[in-house]
Design a protein around this motif. Structure first.
Motif, PDB file in Angstrom:
ATOM      1  N   ALA A 229     -12.492   8.943  29.949  1.00  9.31           N
ATOM      2  CA  ALA A 229     -12.981   8.768  31.318  1.00  9.31           C
ATOM      3  C   ALA A 229     -12.311   9.755  32.267  1.00  9.31           C
ATOM      4  O   ALA A 229     -12.980  10.337  33.137  1.00  9.31           O
ATOM      5  CB  ALA A 229     -12.738   7.337  31.774  1.00  9.31           C
ATOM      6  N   ILE A 230     -11.001   9.976  32.116  1.00  4.68           N
ATOM      7  CA  ILE A 230     -10.294  10.861  33.057  1.00  4.68           C
ATOM      8  C   ILE A 230     -10.771  12.302  32.899  1.00  4.68           C
ATOM      9  O   ILE A 230     -11.052  12.998  33.885  1.00  4.68           O
ATOM     10  CB  ILE A 230      -8.768  10.753  32.854  1.00  4.68           C
ATOM     11  CG1 ILE A 230      -8.283   9.374  33.296  1.00  4.68           C
ATOM     12  CG2 ILE A 230      -8.039  11.828  33.639  1.00  4.68           C
ATOM     13  CD1 ILE A 230      -6.860   9.084  32.945  1.00  4.68           C
ATOM     14  N   ILE A 231     -10.910  12.759  31.638  1.00  6.56           N
ATOM     15  CA  ILE A 231     -11.375  14.136  31.428  1.00  6.56           C
ATOM     16  C   ILE A 231     -12.795  14.287  31.969  1.00  6.56           C
ATOM     17  O   ILE A 231     -13.137  15.296  32.603  1.00  6.56           O
ATOM     18  CB  ILE A 231     -11.290  14.508  29.936  1.00  6.56           C
ATOM     19  CG1 ILE A 231      -9.820  14.524  29.498  1.00  6.56           C
ATOM     20  CG2 ILE A 231     -11.909  15.874  29.668  1.00  6.56           C
ATOM     21  CD1 ILE A 231      -9.602  14.711  28.039  1.00  6.56           C
ATOM     22  N   ALA A 232     -13.611  13.244  31.752  1.00  9.51           N
ATOM     23  CA  ALA A 232     -14.982  13.302  32.274  1.00  9.51           C
ATOM     24  C   ALA A 232     -14.972  13.431  33.791  1.00  9.51           C
ATOM     25  O   ALA A 232     -15.739  14.231  34.359  1.00  9.51           O
ATOM     26  CB  ALA A 232     -15.765  12.060  31.854  1.00  9.51           C
ATOM     27  N   THR A 233     -14.092  12.689  34.498  1.00  6.58           N
ATOM     28  CA  THR A 233     -14.052  12.816  35.963  1.00  6.58           C
ATOM     29  C   THR A 233     -13.651  14.223  36.372  1.00  6.58           C
ATOM     30  O   THR A 233     -14.184  14.757  37.346  1.00  6.58           O
ATOM     31  CB  THR A 233     -13.060  11.834  36.615  1.00  6.58           C
ATOM     32  OG1 THR A 233     -11.833  11.924  35.912  1.00  6.58           O
ATOM     33  CG2 THR A 233     -13.567  10.425  36.613  1.00  6.58           C
ATOM     34  N   GLY A 234     -12.711  14.837  35.630  1.00  2.88           N
ATOM     35  CA  GLY A 234     -12.308  16.212  35.943  1.00  2.88           C
ATOM     36  C   GLY A 234     -13.491  17.150  35.883  1.00  2.88           C
ATOM     37  O   GLY A 234     -13.727  17.961  36.788  1.00  2.88           O
ATOM     38  N   ILE A 235     -14.300  17.027  34.789  1.00  4.43           N
ATOM     39  CA  ILE A 235     -15.423  17.954  34.622  1.00  4.43           C
ATOM     40  C   ILE A 235     -16.539  17.636  35.628  1.00  4.43           C
ATOM     41  O   ILE A 235     -17.215  18.542  36.127  1.00  4.43           O
ATOM     42  CB  ILE A 235     -15.912  17.931  33.167  1.00  4.43           C
ATOM     43  CG1 ILE A 235     -14.758  18.395  32.275  1.00  4.43           C
ATOM     44  CG2 ILE A 235     -17.110  18.831  32.964  1.00  4.43           C
ATOM     45  CD1 ILE A 235     -15.011  18.315  30.817  1.00  4.43           C
ATOM     46  N   ILE A 236     -16.709  16.330  35.952  1.00  6.39           N
ATOM     47  CA  ILE A 236     -17.710  15.970  36.964  1.00  6.39           C
ATOM     48  C   ILE A 236     -17.323  16.566  38.317  1.00  6.39           C
ATOM     49  O   ILE A 236     -18.166  17.073  39.062  1.00  6.39           O
ATOM     50  CB  ILE A 236     -17.863  14.433  37.057  1.00  6.39           C
ATOM     51  CG1 ILE A 236     -18.598  13.910  35.832  1.00  6.39           C
ATOM     52  CG2 ILE A 236     -18.642  14.033  38.308  1.00  6.39           C
ATOM     53  CD1 ILE A 236     -18.716  12.414  35.770  1.00  6.39           C
ATOM     54  N   ILE A 261     -21.761  12.113  19.209  1.00  5.19           N
ATOM     55  CA  ILE A 261     -22.076  11.778  17.821  1.00  5.19           C
ATOM     56  C   ILE A 261     -20.842  11.956  16.948  1.00  5.19           C
ATOM     57  O   ILE A 261     -20.500  11.081  16.142  1.00  5.19           O
ATOM     58  CB  ILE A 261     -23.235  12.665  17.333  1.00  5.19           C
ATOM     59  CG1 ILE A 261     -24.470  12.396  18.182  1.00  5.19           C
ATOM     60  CG2 ILE A 261     -23.529  12.413  15.875  1.00  5.19           C
ATOM     61  CD1 ILE A 261     -25.527  13.438  18.056  1.00  5.19           C
ATOM     62  N   GLY A 262     -20.144  13.090  17.154  1.00  7.73           N
ATOM     63  CA  GLY A 262     -18.957  13.370  16.341  1.00  7.73           C
ATOM     64  C   GLY A 262     -17.890  12.310  16.519  1.00  7.73           C
ATOM     65  O   GLY A 262     -17.266  11.883  15.545  1.00  7.73           O
ATOM     66  N   GLY A 263     -17.674  11.869  17.756  1.00 11.60           N
ATOM     67  CA  GLY A 263     -16.651  10.858  18.008  1.00 11.60           C
ATOM     68  C   GLY A 263     -16.951   9.564  17.282  1.00 11.60           C
ATOM     69  O   GLY A 263     -16.093   8.998  16.602  1.00 11.60           O
ATOM     70  N   ALA A 264     -18.214   9.097  17.413  1.00  8.39           N
ATOM     71  CA  ALA A 264     -18.587   7.848  16.745  1.00  8.39           C
ATOM     72  C   ALA A 264     -18.491   7.989  15.232  1.00  8.39           C
ATOM     73  O   ALA A 264     -17.987   7.104  14.530  1.00  8.39           O
ATOM     74  CB  ALA A 264     -20.000   7.444  17.162  1.00  8.39           C
ATOM     75  N   LEU A 265     -18.942   9.163  14.719  1.00  5.31           N
ATOM     76  CA  LEU A 265     -18.875   9.383  13.266  1.00  5.31           C
ATOM     77  C   LEU A 265     -17.438   9.448  12.770  1.00  5.31           C
ATOM     78  O   LEU A 265     -17.120   8.922  11.703  1.00  5.31           O
ATOM     79  CB  LEU A 265     -19.590  10.683  12.909  1.00  5.31           C
ATOM     80  CG  LEU A 265     -21.087  10.599  12.664  1.00  5.31           C
ATOM     81  CD1 LEU A 265     -21.624  11.961  12.295  1.00  5.31           C
ATOM     82  CD2 LEU A 265     -21.364   9.607  11.536  1.00  5.31           C
ATOM     83  N   LEU A 266     -16.574  10.114  13.571  1.00  2.00           N
ATOM     84  CA  LEU A 266     -15.165  10.254  13.178  1.00  2.00           C
ATOM     85  C   LEU A 266     -14.549   8.875  12.983  1.00  2.00           C
ATOM     86  O   LEU A 266     -13.881   8.605  11.974  1.00  2.00           O
ATOM     87  CB  LEU A 266     -14.426  11.028  14.265  1.00  2.00           C
ATOM     88  CG  LEU A 266     -13.014  11.519  13.946  1.00  2.00           C
ATOM     89  CD1 LEU A 266     -13.067  12.483  12.786  1.00  2.00           C
ATOM     90  CD2 LEU A 266     -12.404  12.195  15.156  1.00  2.00           C
ATOM     91  N   PHE A 267     -14.795   7.987  13.965  1.00  6.26           N
ATOM     92  CA  PHE A 267     -14.272   6.623  13.891  1.00  6.26           C
ATOM     93  C   PHE A 267     -14.774   5.927  12.629  1.00  6.26           C
ATOM     94  O   PHE A 267     -13.997   5.410  11.816  1.00  6.26           O
ATOM     95  CB  PHE A 267     -14.721   5.853  15.145  1.00  6.26           C
ATOM     96  CG  PHE A 267     -13.921   4.625  15.450  1.00  6.26           C
ATOM     97  CD1 PHE A 267     -13.321   3.883  14.444  1.00  6.26           C
ATOM     98  CD2 PHE A 267     -13.774   4.204  16.762  1.00  6.26           C
ATOM     99  CE1 PHE A 267     -12.597   2.747  14.743  1.00  6.26           C
ATOM    100  CE2 PHE A 267     -13.044   3.076  17.074  1.00  6.26           C
ATOM    101  CZ  PHE A 267     -12.464   2.344  16.058  1.00  6.26           C
ATOM    102  N   GLY A 305     -11.401  10.117  18.225  1.00  9.83           N
ATOM    103  CA  GLY A 305     -12.844   9.863  18.138  1.00  9.83           C
ATOM    104  C   GLY A 305     -13.345   9.109  19.356  1.00  9.83           C
ATOM    105  O   GLY A 305     -14.363   9.474  19.946  1.00  9.83           O
ATOM    106  N   VAL A 306     -12.592   8.062  19.763  1.00  9.04           N
ATOM    107  CA  VAL A 306     -12.989   7.274  20.933  1.00  9.04           C
ATOM    108  C   VAL A 306     -13.015   8.164  22.176  1.00  9.04           C
ATOM    109  O   VAL A 306     -13.982   8.142  22.954  1.00  9.04           O
ATOM    110  CB  VAL A 306     -12.011   6.089  21.147  1.00  9.04           C
ATOM    111  CG1 VAL A 306     -12.284   5.419  22.477  1.00  9.04           C
ATOM    112  CG2 VAL A 306     -12.137   5.086  20.030  1.00  9.04           C
ATOM    113  N   GLY A 307     -11.968   8.977  22.352  1.00  9.58           N
ATOM    114  CA  GLY A 307     -11.891   9.848  23.517  1.00  9.58           C
ATOM    115  C   GLY A 307     -13.076  10.792  23.586  1.00  9.58           C
ATOM    116  O   GLY A 307     -13.717  10.935  24.635  1.00  9.58           O
ATOM    117  N   MET A 308     -13.402  11.426  22.450  1.00  5.13           N
ATOM    118  CA  MET A 308     -14.530  12.354  22.407  1.00  5.13           C
ATOM    119  C   MET A 308     -15.826  11.638  22.752  1.00  5.13           C
ATOM    120  O   MET A 308     -16.623  12.117  23.573  1.00  5.13           O
ATOM    121  CB  MET A 308     -14.657  12.950  21.000  1.00  5.13           C
ATOM    122  CG  MET A 308     -13.816  14.173  20.762  1.00  5.13           C
ATOM    123  SD  MET A 308     -13.655  14.483  19.006  1.00  5.13           S
ATOM    124  CE  MET A 308     -15.348  14.789  18.536  1.00  5.13           C
ATOM    125  N   ALA A 309     -16.036  10.473  22.126  1.00  3.43           N
ATOM    126  CA  ALA A 309     -17.306   9.765  22.330  1.00  3.43           C
ATOM    127  C   ALA A 309     -17.464   9.348  23.786  1.00  3.43           C
ATOM    128  O   ALA A 309     -18.526   9.553  24.386  1.00  3.43           O
ATOM    129  CB  ALA A 309     -17.374   8.552  21.406  1.00  3.43           C
TER     130      ALA A 309
END
Lengths: 328, 119
Positions: A229-236, A261-267, A305-309
């Motif tokens: 969430a924090i990285i997403a706010t930075g990019i937003i 997709i990669g995050g969910a698959l990684l998990f 994985g969670v962070g990426m997803a």
């Protein structure tokens, strides 16, 4: 002292929520929701939930507000007044509220150590975290290992919601309304000096802090959900300052989808690998000869994985709203 | 002492009131965005109740410090549940908003009664 402060914050919370419902300007309502989230985060912090406070501040006050504003830009910000049915609703709500307040007297009082919630399984989690994982943050331990199934499910819900938004907003708007529309480029706040300078200064630190919460999640408050969430706010923030296209150049849509997709698959695949190595699904202890190191390795990978997803999903949702043409 | 005991329930009262304010917005407002805002207030109130239950008197956040004996920790389990629920909440909210945007494009309005009239 902290008690008085808590009561002050909770009263503000009630006032803000009533103000949100009373205002007819939706822009004001959304801004008040952001304040509501910050007050909520402060309350969570007072109630010892540091991880939750971090998430609420990043998601509630940051991402939710921006998504609401994007939706408002597409739907209009005035709410039409409505007369009928308000009295019945008020009476029903008042009766329900007094019933619920009456019911609270049967609950254990705030902070009661003998309350039933604290008896069943929580002490076991606190006791076993050091033994099994050997790192301090019990919340991360429960989230990623003891109750890993739950978290896997939540990641898939985020994934499904993101795909749903992309499907719903992926269809082009009705054709007859699009005629004679000049497509205007979203330039963001590029011509405003102060947001530009301050934003440019702040963005790297937001992303750095996000990465810190990601990789320090086992030792302090933090983990994949907060970091995403924090990285997403930075990019937003970058997208708001420089215009959406610039942000898409930096992090293209395909990368965002790959992250979700990669995050969910990684998990999921960590769980399957555990099965192939002779353990149960998501039993990280078998990943290494030393079970504690195996747990730590598994948790590190699934948190990534969670962070990426989460980061990918929130950004895809934001771009889906921001890229939508306004037809009204 | 009696007053302090009563104030121990204050968090739950705030939970009840905020929950009902959210419900009121959902049932009495015709604007779909306002309904979604009400829904997210409702959801936040539930989060507040869970986090209120996790507090233990004299406890700290559940992060174990080595070398400190007999620490009291607040209950980590509700925190885990709510932490994930917040992120899931924003994704489902976005799904709802996406539907509202499509409704606006098809009907030209997001007021519930006008949409019902148009049908």
């Amino acid at each position: 002292m902290i008690f008085v402060f808590a009561i002050f914050l909770l009263s503000l919370l009630v006032i803000t929520s009533i103000a949100i419902v009373r205002t007819t300007n939706l822009f004001v309502a959304v801004m008040l929701t952001s304040i509501f989230s910050f007050l909520m985060a402060a309350n969570f912090f007072i109630l010892d939930a540091a991880d939750v406070a971090l998430t609420e501040a990043a998601v509630g006050a940051g991402v939710t507000t921006v998504i609401f504003l994007c939706a408002l830009a597409l739907t209009g910000e005035r709410e039409k007044p409505r007369i009928n049915g308000r009295k019945t609703a008020r009476v029903a709500v008042a009766i329900l509220a007094s019933l619920m307040i009456y019911a609270t007297f049967d609950k254990p009082r705030l902070g009661d150590p003998d309350a039933p919630v604290h008896q069943h399984i929580a002490p076991w989690y606190i006791e076993k975290t050091t033994e099994h994982m050997d790192f301090p943050n019990v919340v991360t331990a429960i989230l990623s290992s003891f109750r890993g199934y739950d978290t896997l499910g939540e990641v898939f819900v985020v994934f499904a919601a993101c795909i749903g938004v992309l499907f719903i907003l992926g269809v082009p708007p009705p054709a007859q309304k699009r005629l004679n529309k000049v497509v205007e480029q979203n330039k963001g706040l590029r011509h405003h000096l102060i947001p530009q300078v301050v934003g440019r200064l702040v963005i790297p630190f937001i992303v750095l802090f996000g990465l810190y919460t990601q990789f320090h999640g086992e030792y302090g408050p933090g983990g994949g959900f907060q970091a995403g969430a924090i990285i997403a706010t930075g990019i937003i923030l970058y997208a708001l300052l420089e215009g959406e296209n610039k942000a898409l150049q930096a992090v293209p849509r395909s990368v965002l989808l790959g992250m979700v997709i990669g995050g969910a698959l990684l998990f999921g695949s960590v769980g399957v690998i555990c099965m192939f190595m002779g353990g149960n699904f998501l039993e990280y202890s078998v990943l290494s000869a030393d079970p504690i190191w195996g747990q730590q390795l598994g948790i590190l990978v699934i948190e990534a994985g969670v962070g990426m997803a989460v980061c990918g999903a929130l950004l895809s949702i934001f771009h889906a709203f921001a890229a939508r043409e306004n037809v009204s | 002492m009696k007053l302090l005991e009563l104030l121990g329930y204050f968090n739950y009262w705030v939970f009840a009131i905020v929950l009902m304010v959210g419900l009121y917005a959902v049932i009495s407002k015709a604007n779909l965005i306002k309904k979604l805002i009400g829904l997210s207030i409702f959801q936040s109130a539930v989060f507040l109740m869970y986090i209120t239950m996790d507090k233990v008197e004299g406890g700290t956040a559940p992060i174990i410090q080595k070398g400190v004996e007999n620490q009291i920790f607040s209950n980590p389990l509700p925190q885990v549940l709510i932490l994930t629920a917040i992120v899931v909440g924003v994704s489902t909210l976005a799904l709802g908003l996406a539907m509202v945007v499509r409704i606006k494009e098809s009907y030209g309005t997001i007021e519930e009664n006008e949409i019902l009239d148009a049908d």
